[in-house]
Design an enzyme around this catalytic site. Structure first.
Site, short mmCIF file in Angstrom:
data_model
loop_
_atom_site.label_atom_id
_atom_site.label_comp_id
_atom_site.label_asym_id
_atom_site.label_seq_id
_atom_site.Cartn_x
_atom_site.Cartn_y
_atom_site.Cartn_z
N GLU A 260 0.93 -1.48 -0.23
CA GLU A 260 0.20 -0.37 -0.32
C GLU A 260 0.86 1.43 -0.30
O GLU A 260 1.70 1.36 0.77
CB GLU A 260 -0.63 -0.03 1.01
CG GLU A 260 -2.21 1.23 1.20
CD GLU A 260 -1.63 1.95 1.76
OE1 GLU A 260 -0.88 3.03 1.60
OE2 GLU A 260 -2.09 2.19 3.57
N CYS A 297 -1.91 8.46 4.21
CA CYS A 297 -1.88 7.32 3.00
C CYS A 297 -3.08 7.93 2.52
O CYS A 297 -3.36 8.56 1.27
CB CYS A 297 -1.31 6.39 2.58
SG CYS A 297 -2.74 5.23 4.32
P1 NAP Z 1 10.07 3.35 3.67
O1 NAP Z 1 10.87 4.65 3.29
O2 NAP Z 1 8.64 3.15 2.52
O3 NAP Z 1 10.27 2.82 4.40
C1 NAP Z 1 8.90 1.17 5.10
C2 NAP Z 1 10.99 0.03 5.23
O4 NAP Z 1 10.67 -0.49 4.46
C3 NAP Z 1 11.54 0.38 5.95
O5 NAP Z 1 11.00 -0.50 7.14
C4 NAP Z 1 12.42 0.97 5.24
O6 NAP Z 1 13.67 -0.40 5.67
C5 NAP Z 1 12.12 -0.66 4.20
N1 NAP Z 1 12.91 -0.73 3.07
C6 NAP Z 1 13.11 0.52 2.66
N2 NAP Z 1 13.38 0.63 1.28
C7 NAP Z 1 14.19 -1.26 1.88
C8 NAP Z 1 15.01 -1.73 0.51
N3 NAP Z 1 15.23 -1.62 -0.88
N4 NAP Z 1 15.50 -2.76 0.17
C9 NAP Z 1 15.23 -3.20 2.54
N5 NAP Z 1 13.72 -2.54 3.14
C10 NAP Z 1 14.41 -1.38 1.99
O7 NAP Z 1 9.34 4.41 4.57
P2 NAP Z 1 8.98 5.34 6.10
O8 NAP Z 1 10.33 5.06 6.45
O9 NAP Z 1 7.83 4.75 6.68
O10 NAP Z 1 9.31 7.11 5.64
C11 NAP Z 1 9.67 6.94 4.30
C12 NAP Z 1 8.77 7.79 3.21
O11 NAP Z 1 7.20 7.19 3.05
C13 NAP Z 1 8.04 8.73 3.92
O12 NAP Z 1 8.12 10.27 3.95
C14 NAP Z 1 6.48 9.11 3.00
O13 NAP Z 1 6.80 10.30 2.03
C15 NAP Z 1 6.70 7.71 2.69
N6 NAP Z 1 5.29 7.07 2.96
C16 NAP Z 1 4.20 6.45 2.74
C17 NAP Z 1 3.27 5.89 3.99
C18 NAP Z 1 1.67 5.61 2.79
O14 NAP Z 1 1.24 5.29 3.64
N7 NAP Z 1 1.83 5.76 1.68
C19 NAP Z 1 3.34 5.52 4.97
C20 NAP Z 1 4.25 6.10 5.17
C21 NAP Z 1 5.57 6.55 4.99
P3 NAP Z 1 14.89 0.97 7.22
O15 NAP Z 1 13.77 0.11 7.85
O16 NAP Z 1 15.94 -0.12 6.47
O17 NAP Z 1 15.07 2.21 6.91
#
Ligand code: NAP
Length: 502
Positions: A260, A297
Site C-alpha cells: 500500500e 496515505c
Molecule cells: P519507507 O521508506 O517506505 O520504508 C519502509 C520500510 O521498508 C522500512 O522498514 C525500510 O527499511 C524498508 N526498506 C525500504 N527500502 C528497502 C530496500 N531497498 N530493501 C529492504 N528494505 C527496505 O517508509 P518510511 O521510512 O516510513 O517513510 C519514508 C517515506 O515513506 C515518507 O516520507 C513518506 O513519503 C512515505 N510513507 C508513505 C506512507 C503511506 O501510507 N503511503 C506511509 C509511511 C511512509 P529501514 O528500516 O532499514 O529503513
C-alpha cells in the site's frame, strides 16, 4: 518495560550491534539490531508453525487473536507512553489507534468464526451426465503459509507489528514474521511482548509470530527473499515499495507483494457545491489535510475546482484555516526532510502560485498551500507525486470537461472525493466512471482521512496506490490476500478439511 531484543519463535534474541530510537522528546532507548540470521530462524519456525496453525480450527485462531488484543490492552498505557515519545503523535491519537488495533484483531476473530471468508463452493457429482459424468468438485480458501510484514512508520500500531496485515494473515492461518520499523522500536518491542504472552497463554506454536527489529535493508531483503515466505504485506513509500515488489518478482519463485504505497487523493468540488458551501468545504479540507501533520496515505493533497467567482472564497477560507495551524511534530527527521524537499518541488514548479508557504525546522511541519491550473498540473508529472505531510494544491479547471481530463490523467489512487450538491448530478455522473477506474474508494461530501475498519471497506487501488489492485489492506476483505483457492475433486470425506466435509 522495554526488552531491547527481537522476539524470534518464542526467544528474545540480541546481536552484537545496537541502535537507538530517535524520540521526539526524552532520552533515547537502546535496541539490539536485527540480523538476517534472525530472519532465517523466524521463517523456519513460521514454516514449522504452519503445520499446526495453518490447519487449526477458526475458533483456535480467534482465541489467539483475542488473547493478543487483551495483552495489548493490558500494556495500554506503557504503549501510549513510548509511542508518544518515539513518534511525536499526541496521546489521544495513540490511544485511538490502540483501540483500532485491538478492534481489528477482534473483528478478524469474529470474521473467521463466521466462516464466510472460506468461500466454500460445491459442484455435486453428476454420475449420469452424458457424454461424460461430472465428478464431485469442492473448493475453499486455504492459507498461503508464512507471511512477511513490514511495519509502517505512520501508524505505529494499526499498520505495524500487530496491525491490519498481521491480523489478516494470522486470521487466515498464516504465521507472521514482522520486520520492525526503526521509527518506533519501543512500540514494536511492547507489541512483541503482548504476542509472547498470548502465545504462552493459548499454547499456539511460538513460530506463529516473530518480530525482527530493524537492522538496515539487509533484514528486509532477507525477509522478502526467504524461500519459506509466501507473501509480503507492506505500507510505506513508493520508492521502497517498488524496490521490494521488484525483489519479490525476481525471486526464483516469485511471491505476491501486497504494497500500500502513496496517493494524492484528489478531491473534486462541483460548481453547485462550491457556490452553496465552498467555505465550509475549504475549512473541512484544511482540517483533513493537517490531521496528524498530514502523515496519512489518504491525505487529500489536491482540490480540483471548476474556475469561477465562487472559487475565491474557497481559496481564502482554506488559506486562513491553514495559516492558523501550529507546527506539528513529524514521525521522523527523515520524513520531515522529505516533506520540505517535496514542498520545494511543488513551490518551484513553474506554474504554481504559493498561497501559504510556512517553513518548519527540525522535525516540525507547517502547512503549505499552492494553486495552479489544470493544464499546468497535467503538464508537470512532478505535481502528481505524493508529498507526505500537510501540503495542498488547488487546481483550477476551466470547466467540468477539463476536470474530467485531469481525472483521466491521474495515477491510481487510494481515494477520490466528490463534493456534490443536487444541481451537480449530471456533472458528477460524467466524472464517476473515471474516478471509479482510478480509485479503490470513491466518496462524496466528506474527507478521505479516517478509514473505517469494516466489511465493505477498500483501502487499495490501481498502481501506485497499491501493487495489487484486486486487494484491500483494511477491512475483513483484506484476509483474501493471504488465502488461495484449493479444489478437491472426488475426495473421500475422510481426506477433506473439516470445514468442507459432508
Ligand atoms: P519507507 O521508506 O517506505 O520504508 C519502509 C520500510 O521498508 C522500512 O522498514 C525500510 O527499511 C524498508 N526498506 C525500504 N527500502 C528497502 C530496500 N531497498 N530493501 C529492504 N528494505 C527496505 O517508509 P518510511 O521510512 O516510513 O517513510 C519514508 C517515506 O515513506 C515518507 O516520507 C513518506 O513519503 C512515505 N510513507 C508513505 C506512507 C503511506 O501510507 N503511503 C506511509 C509511511 C511512509 P529501514 O528500516 O532499514 O529503513
Amino acid at each position: 518495560m522495554i526488552n531491547g531484543k527481537s522476539l524470534v519463535a518464542g526467544e528474545w534474541l540480541g546481536s552484537s550491534e545496537s541502535f537507538h530510537n530517535a524520540p521526539s522528546s526524552g532520552e533515547p532507548d537502546t535496541f539490539s539490531k536485527g540480523t538476517p540470521e534472525m530472519v532465517d530462524q523466524a521463517c523456519k519456525a513460521a514454516e514449522e508453525a504452519f503445520w499446526s496453525f495453518g490447519y487449526s480450527a477458526a475458533s483456535e485462531r480467534a482465541a489467539f487473536l483475542r488473547a493478543v488484543a487483551d495483552e495489548i490492552d493490558a500494556l495500554g498505557d506503557e504503549i501510549t507512553e513510548i509511542g508518544v515519545k518515539e513518534t511525536g503523535l499526541p496521546e489521544a491519537r495513540l490511544q485511538g489507534e490502540r483501540g483500532r488495533t485491538v478492534g481489528q484483531l477482534r473483528l478478524f476473530a469474529d470474521h473467521v468464526e463466521a466462516g464466510d471468508y472460506l468461500d466454500r463452493r460445491h459442484d455435486v457429482a453428476l454420475p449420469d451426465r452424458a457424454p461424460l459424468p461430472r465428478p464431485d468438485i469442492r473448493m475453499m480458501q486455504r492459507p498461503l503459509g508464512p507471511v512477511g510484514v513490514f511495519g509502517a512508520s505512520n501508524f505505529p500500531l494499526a499498520f505495524s507489528s500487530a496491525g491490519g496485515d498481521t491480523a489478516a494473515a494470522l486470521a487466515a492461518g498464516c504465521p507472521v514474521v514482522v520486520k520492525g520499523h526503526p521509527a518506533h522500536p519501543g512500540v514494536s518491542d511492547l507489541i512483541s511482548q503482548a504476542f509472547d504472552a498470548a502465545i504462552k497463554k493459548t499454547g499456539v506454536h511460538p513460530g506463529v509470530f516473530s518480530q525482527v527489529q530493524d537492522g538496515g535493508f539487509a533484514v528486509g531483503e532477507a525477509l522478502v527473499k526467504h524461500p519459506l515466505i509466501r507473501a509480503i504485506g507492506f505500507t510505506g513509500s513508493l520508492r521502497a515499495g517498488r524496490a521490494l515488489f521488484d525483489m519479490c518478482a525476481a525471486r526464483p519463485e516469485p511471491i505476491p507483494f501486497f504494497g500500500e504505497l502513496g496517493s494524492t487523493n484528489p478531491m473534486f468540488v462541483m460548481p453547485a457545491a462550491m457556490a452553496n458551501r465552498g467555505e465550509a468545504i475549504a475549512q473541512g479540507w484544511a482540517g483533513s489535510l493537517t490531521m496528524g501533520a498530514g502523515q496519512f496515505c489518504t491525505n487529500p493533497g489536491i482540490a480540483v475546482v471548476i474556475d469561477g467567482p465562487e472559487v475565491a472564497p474557497f481559496v481564502e477560507a482554506a488559506t486562513t484555516a491553514l495559516e492558523d495551524v501550529a507546527a506539528q511534530t513529524m514521525l521522523t527527521d527523515g520524513i520531515a526532510d522529505a516533506y520540505r524537499s517535496g514542498s520545494d518541488v511543488v513551490q518551484n514548479a513553474g506554474a504554481t502560485e504559493t498561497l501559504v508557504a510556512s517553513t518548519g525546522d527540525g522535525r516540525n511541519a507547517l502547512p503549505h498551500l499552492h494553486a495552479t491550473t489544470a493544464a499546468a498540473w497535467m503538464a508537470d508529472p512532478a505535481l502528481q507525486d505524493e508529498v507526505f505531510g500537510p501540503l495542498g494544491i488547488v487546481v483550477r479547471a476551466k470547466d467540468v470537461s477539463e476536470a474530467r481530463d485531469l481525472a483521466a490523467s491521474l495515477h491510481g489512487q487510494l481515494t477520490c472525493t466528490l463534493h456534490v450538491d443536487d444541481a451537480d448530478a449530471s456533472d458528477a455522473q460524467r466524472l464517476m466512471p473515471v474516478l471509479e477506474r482510478k480509485a479503490g474508494r470513491v466518496l462524496a461530501n466528506g474527507f478521505p482521512t479516517g478509514v473505517e475498519v469494516s466489511e465493505a471497506m477498500v483501502h487499495g487501488g490501481p498502481y501506485p496506490a497499491s501493487t495489487n489492485f484486486g486487494a484491500t489492506s483494511v477491512g475483513t476483505l483484506s484476509i483474501r490476500r493471504f488465502l488461495r483457492p484449493v479444489c478437491y475433486q472426488n475426495m473421500p470425506d475422510a481426506l477433506l478439511p473439516p470445514e468442507i466435509k459432508g
